[in-house]
Design a protein around this motif. Structure first.
Motif, short mmCIF file in Angstrom:
data_model
loop_
_atom_site.label_atom_id
_atom_site.label_comp_id
_atom_site.label_asym_id
_atom_site.label_seq_id
_atom_site.Cartn_x
_atom_site.Cartn_y
_atom_site.Cartn_z
N UNK A 18 9.49 -27.85 1.40
CA UNK A 18 9.56 -26.92 2.53
C UNK A 18 9.10 -27.58 3.82
N UNK A 19 8.13 -28.47 3.73
CA UNK A 19 7.66 -29.16 4.93
C UNK A 19 8.77 -29.98 5.56
N UNK A 20 9.66 -30.51 4.72
CA UNK A 20 10.79 -31.30 5.23
C UNK A 20 11.98 -30.40 5.55
N UNK A 21 12.37 -29.58 4.58
CA UNK A 21 13.60 -28.81 4.68
C UNK A 21 13.53 -27.65 5.67
N UNK A 22 12.34 -27.12 5.89
CA UNK A 22 12.21 -25.99 6.80
C UNK A 22 11.46 -26.40 8.07
N UNK A 23 10.17 -26.71 7.93
CA UNK A 23 9.37 -27.06 9.12
C UNK A 23 9.94 -28.28 9.83
N UNK A 24 10.31 -29.30 9.07
CA UNK A 24 10.84 -30.51 9.68
C UNK A 24 12.16 -30.27 10.38
N UNK A 25 13.06 -29.55 9.71
CA UNK A 25 14.37 -29.28 10.29
C UNK A 25 14.27 -28.42 11.54
N UNK A 26 13.46 -27.37 11.47
CA UNK A 26 13.30 -26.48 12.63
C UNK A 26 12.60 -27.22 13.77
N UNK A 27 11.61 -28.03 13.44
CA UNK A 27 10.91 -28.79 14.47
C UNK A 27 11.83 -29.76 15.19
N UNK A 28 12.66 -30.48 14.45
CA UNK A 28 13.60 -31.40 15.06
C UNK A 28 14.62 -30.66 15.91
N UNK A 29 15.13 -29.54 15.38
CA UNK A 29 16.10 -28.76 16.13
C UNK A 29 15.50 -28.24 17.44
N UNK A 30 14.25 -27.81 17.39
CA UNK A 30 13.58 -27.31 18.60
C UNK A 30 13.43 -28.42 19.63
N UNK A 31 13.05 -29.59 19.17
CA UNK A 31 12.88 -30.74 20.06
C UNK A 31 14.20 -31.08 20.75
#
Length: 242
Positions: A18-31
């Motif tokens: 989840x840290x990669x698939x959710x938080x990581x993906x959303x964080x990259x998309x936001x950036x």
């Protein structure tokens, strides 16, 4: 920019995945979104439970697997970003896929294969996926197209892996008796997750706005088999009848 997690389904380590698939993906998309980059998140049919075919894009999400739940969570975070979009994909296939190449090699050698008769898929080729992404994020027409919202890409209907294997054996001209379907065991290879009854998605937006018509499931499968001079079955013409 299209982004999407890899194939980690999250079962062995849900929190880590989840840290990669959710938080990581959303964080990259936001950036990316903050810097004006169009964001298109690659998702999956597994955000649905597979209870109905040709799932509409606006149906409520109802995942039953950990992978589907994480994709659904990532979708929610990314769709909240201004201008961001989601492209849901069914099974993506490509030339050199070990399963199909293995089938062809075994069939041509007279060896039986045991495809699942209770495991459906609605495959799309990797080339079609790439072209769909290109048309969404970099349209050729003068009017800029919005990436935002949900796009879905799928074959028009589901077939089982056994159906696909029968089609391959017919096209290769091999003995149909070599296809020996099995049922009730697919979930053991999926960590306990039962196969969905349906995987196909409604592709109305892709057809209407992008002018793309996904080929049938069988056409997608056959597009993956080698038909060149070094083909797996060099004495058989896979292109005949296409």
């Amino acid at each position: 920019m299209g982004i999407g997690p890899g194939v980690d389904d999250g079962r062995p380590d849900p929190a880590g995945a989840e840290a990669v698939n959710v938080a990581g993906a959303v964080g990259l998309a936001s950036w990316l979104a903050e810097r004006g980059t169009p964001v298109l998140f690659l998702s999956t049919n597994q955000v649905f439970d597979g209870s109905v075919p040709h799932r509409p894009a606006d149906d409520a999400l109802c995942p039953v697997s950990e992978y589907g739940r994480q994709k659904a969570a990532a979708e929610a975070g990314i769709r909240a970003l201004p201008g961001a979009g989601v492209l849901r994909l069914t099974k993506v296939v490509h030339p050199g896929l070990p399963l199909f190449d293995g089938w062809a090699a075994d069939l041509c050698a007279g060896r039986p294969i045991s495809p699942f008769s209770d495991f459906p898929f609605a495959p799309v080729t990797v080339d079609l996926v790439a072209e769909t992404i290109r048309r969404i994020v970099a349209p050729e027409d003068a009017q800029e197209r919005s990436v935002a919202g949900v796009w879905q890409l799928s074959a028009p209907g589901d077939v089982t892996y056994a159906d696909a294997a029968r089609h391959v054996v017919h096209r290769l001209g091999c003995d149909p008796a070599l296809v020996r379907p099995v049922a009730g065991v697919a979930h053991t290879l999926m960590g306990g997750d039962r196969p969905s009854r349906w995987t196909s998605l409604d592709t109305a937006r892709v057809r209407a706005e992008l002018g793309l018509v996904p080929p049938s499931a069988m056409e997608a499968v056959m597009a993956c088999l080698d038909t060149g001079p070094d083909a797996i079955c060099p004495d058989r013409d896979l292109t005949e009848g296409r």
